[in-house]
Design a protein around this motif. Structure first.
Motif, PDB file in Angstrom:
ATOM      1  N   ALA A 118     -21.721  23.163  20.732  1.00 54.75           N
ATOM      2  CA  ALA A 118     -22.751  23.776  21.579  1.00 54.75           C
ATOM      3  C   ALA A 118     -22.352  25.169  22.042  1.00 54.75           C
ATOM      4  O   ALA A 118     -23.179  26.075  22.095  1.00 54.75           O
ATOM      5  N   ASP A 119     -21.084  25.371  22.379  1.00 55.86           N
ATOM      6  CA  ASP A 119     -20.650  26.686  22.862  1.00 55.86           C
ATOM      7  C   ASP A 119     -20.820  27.748  21.783  1.00 55.86           C
ATOM      8  O   ASP A 119     -21.304  28.849  22.055  1.00 55.86           O
ATOM      9  N   TYR A 120     -20.417  27.424  20.556  1.00 56.94           N
ATOM     10  CA  TYR A 120     -20.549  28.384  19.461  1.00 56.94           C
ATOM     11  C   TYR A 120     -22.027  28.667  19.183  1.00 56.94           C
ATOM     12  O   TYR A 120     -22.431  29.820  19.047  1.00 56.94           O
ATOM     13  N   ARG A 122     -24.652  28.387  21.114  1.00 56.85           N
ATOM     14  CA  ARG A 122     -25.251  29.176  22.197  1.00 56.85           C
ATOM     15  C   ARG A 122     -24.723  30.609  22.165  1.00 56.85           C
ATOM     16  O   ARG A 122     -25.468  31.579  22.280  1.00 56.85           O
ATOM     17  N   GLY A 123     -23.412  30.766  21.987  1.00 56.82           N
ATOM     18  CA  GLY A 123     -22.811  32.096  21.941  1.00 56.82           C
ATOM     19  C   GLY A 123     -23.308  32.918  20.772  1.00 56.82           C
ATOM     20  O   GLY A 123     -23.492  34.137  20.888  1.00 56.82           O
ATOM     21  N   ASP A 126     -26.632  34.162  21.745  1.00 53.83           N
ATOM     22  CA  ASP A 126     -26.481  35.141  22.833  1.00 53.83           C
ATOM     23  C   ASP A 126     -25.993  36.492  22.327  1.00 53.83           C
ATOM     24  O   ASP A 126     -26.310  37.525  22.920  1.00 53.83           O
TER      25      ASP A 126
END
Length: 182
Positions: A118-120, A122-123, A126
């Motif tokens: 999820a972090d990757y 979303r990033g 972004d």
């Protein structure tokens, strides 16, 4: 004659279809009809990464002297799990080189499936918003948005859109591009 330079990957190069079928070719046809005096130079390469685009951008903008540069890269970076800061730096170099020769930029974003976390994911998304804000460029957040949820819109590899949906992709890009044509 004014010039639009497209720096993209297989999604803009028209992978798996004849030369005239991709959304960039359809863009040239629409410009001839709706905004004569513009030409499109499609410098998209299948398999291209943001690093490849960054390595080619200076020569391309010096050669073409574009009025608009459409940067549609990143999908191959995400599929390879390229660190987000590296992708951001490569895209920033492309935007900066384009603006340096006086071109307006349309940054066309991509989204990644959640397999890298999820972090990757979303990033990754972004990055495009941050770059568009930092460099004050036009932004289309996700090229494949109008077609992404229907498997039938993709070739057998489930990555590349079919020829049948290229007009939809152009219709999605057009409202972001049109204000830059004036």
């Amino acid at each position: 004659m004014k010039t639009i330079l497209v720096m993209g990957d297989s999604l803009s190069a028209g992978y798996g279809m004849s030369a005239g079928e991709g959304w960039v070719s359809l863009l040239q046809q629409r410009l001839q009809r709706d905004a004569p005096g513009w030409r499109v130079v499609n410098a998209s390469i299948s398999g291209e990464t943001s690093a490849g685009g960054a390595s080619r951008i200076v020569q391309a903008v010096v050669r073409e002297q574009p009025d608009i540069v459409i940067i549609a890269l990143g999908a191959n970076d995400g599929l390879r799990g390229l660190p987000l800061a590296d992708a951001r730096r490569n895209l920033a170099r492309m935007i900066g080189a384009s603006q340096h020769v006086g071109a307006q930029v349309l940054l066309v974003g991509m989204r990644m499936p959640p397999n890298l976390g999820a972090d990757y994911t979303r990033g990754f998304e972004d990055n495009y918003r941050l770059l568009a804000k930092t460099f004050d460029t036009a932004l289309l957040p996700f090229l494949l948005e109008p077609i992404a949820t229907d498997r039938a819109n993709f070739q057998d590899d489930n990555l590349h859109p079919t020829a049948a949906v290229q007009a939809q992709l152009l219709d999605h890009v057009w409202p972001a591009l049109q204000p830059l044509l004036d």
